[in-house]
Enzyme design. Sequence first.
Site, PDB file in Angstrom:
ATOM      1  N   CYS A  92      48.784 -10.979 -36.723  1.00 43.13           N
ATOM      2  CA  CYS A  92      48.883 -11.523 -35.364  1.00 43.13           C
ATOM      3  C   CYS A  92      47.934 -12.702 -35.146  1.00 43.13           C
ATOM      4  CB  CYS A  92      48.582 -10.435 -34.333  1.00 43.13           C
ATOM      5  SG  CYS A  92      49.920  -9.249 -34.099  1.00 43.13           S
ATOM      6  N   ASP A 122      63.378   8.349 -33.698  1.00 37.80           N
ATOM      7  CA  ASP A 122      62.148   8.450 -32.899  1.00 37.80           C
ATOM      8  C   ASP A 122      62.099   9.636 -31.939  1.00 37.80           C
ATOM      9  OD1 ASP A 122      63.879   7.702 -30.930  1.00 37.80           O
ATOM     10  OD2 ASP A 122      62.763   5.941 -30.274  1.00 37.80           O
ATOM     11  N   CYS A 131      52.994 -10.037 -20.146  1.00 38.17           N
ATOM     12  CA  CYS A 131      53.240  -8.728 -19.537  1.00 38.17           C
ATOM     13  C   CYS A 131      53.111  -8.798 -18.009  1.00 38.17           C
ATOM     14  CB  CYS A 131      52.275  -7.684 -20.094  1.00 38.17           C
ATOM     15  SG  CYS A 131      52.555  -6.034 -19.414  1.00 38.17           S
ATOM     16  N   CYS A 163      57.359 -13.021 -29.073  1.00 36.62           N
ATOM     17  CA  CYS A 163      56.667 -12.976 -30.360  1.00 36.62           C
ATOM     18  C   CYS A 163      57.142 -14.113 -31.265  1.00 36.62           C
ATOM     19  CB  CYS A 163      56.907 -11.639 -31.051  1.00 36.62           C
ATOM     20  SG  CYS A 163      56.087 -11.504 -32.661  1.00 36.62           S
TER      21      CYS A 163
END
Length: 340
Positions: free
Chosen positions: A185, A131, A195, A245
């Site tokens: 999702c 990355d 968050c 998740c």
Amino acid sequence: MDLKQRMVQEALGMGFVACRVCRPDAVPEVPARLDAFLEAGYHGQMGWMEERVQWRGNPSVLWPEARSVVMLVESYAPEHDPLAVLERPELGAVSVYAQGRDYHDVVKKRLKRLARWLIAQETCEVKVFVDTAPVPEKALAQAAGLGWQGKHTNVVSREWGNWAFLGSVFTTLALEPDAAEVDRCGSCTACQDICPTNAFPVPYRLDARRCISYLTIEHKGPVDEDLRAALGNRIYGCDDCLAVCPWNKFAVAASDIRYHGTAGGTLAELAVLDDTAFRLRFSGSPIKRIGRNRFVRNVLYAVGNSGDVRLRAVAQRLCEDDDAAVADAARWAVARLAHL
């Protein structure tokens, strides 16, 4: 087996969780998404995202000779609950991916092994990327069928959850592409809801300027005072949106034990690290890249959030630190603990 089947088998044998293929031009939606992200200023201080934007938005421009992109996944799934440390305010919470060896070194070596194997099978050219290169690897991963970009913007899979590093091998070989994955999702908003800083203005879009991973790793200078309390004891990165998740029920154990370690520690011991001690302690770790000053700044925010008046003396000693951001964080921590 044909070449692609043998390549996949070879990749799995090397420790990769999955290996699939797409074309370099399989992500035509990326330039517009990237432009919108940059236009909104969501990249914050990450000026490098604006550089070589044509490469970052179009893999075909990055290397025009490439005919296939081999996308690979390596799992770093934790062996413990990564959110448990948030209940221990005397400790510094380090993101799971940074608790062991720097993944750039580990993944790139494995990618190079696969690239050498490919060259040995067929006459071709290859380039490997982790990355650090301007490659839209998340979009390519979805195009190759590895998973989809979830509402937290990370890649999610029904086969391995979302604890994964992505790598790619670009090649001049024309390999049969896999079918792209679709979004699964559904109505779930777990990653958005948890968050601490409300860094997702809408699903599938991240405002890095509010993201704790960005604030503790990429952001230089003092963090906005309105966001400091939300950092809690997170001193390097944040795993909240990944950890909740539900697709992690399919998480695959990490194949390399070097990803698991104990990079954190008590705030009292971490706050007093000088440059030499910091470099020694985090040698071979991705944490080393942010330097002592940014790291200790983060630790001092955690000290201020700890609620432990005994740590006030630790922060007091750093109020006149040579680094302005460290000194500012120390004074903030002292003032915050003074009210307890």
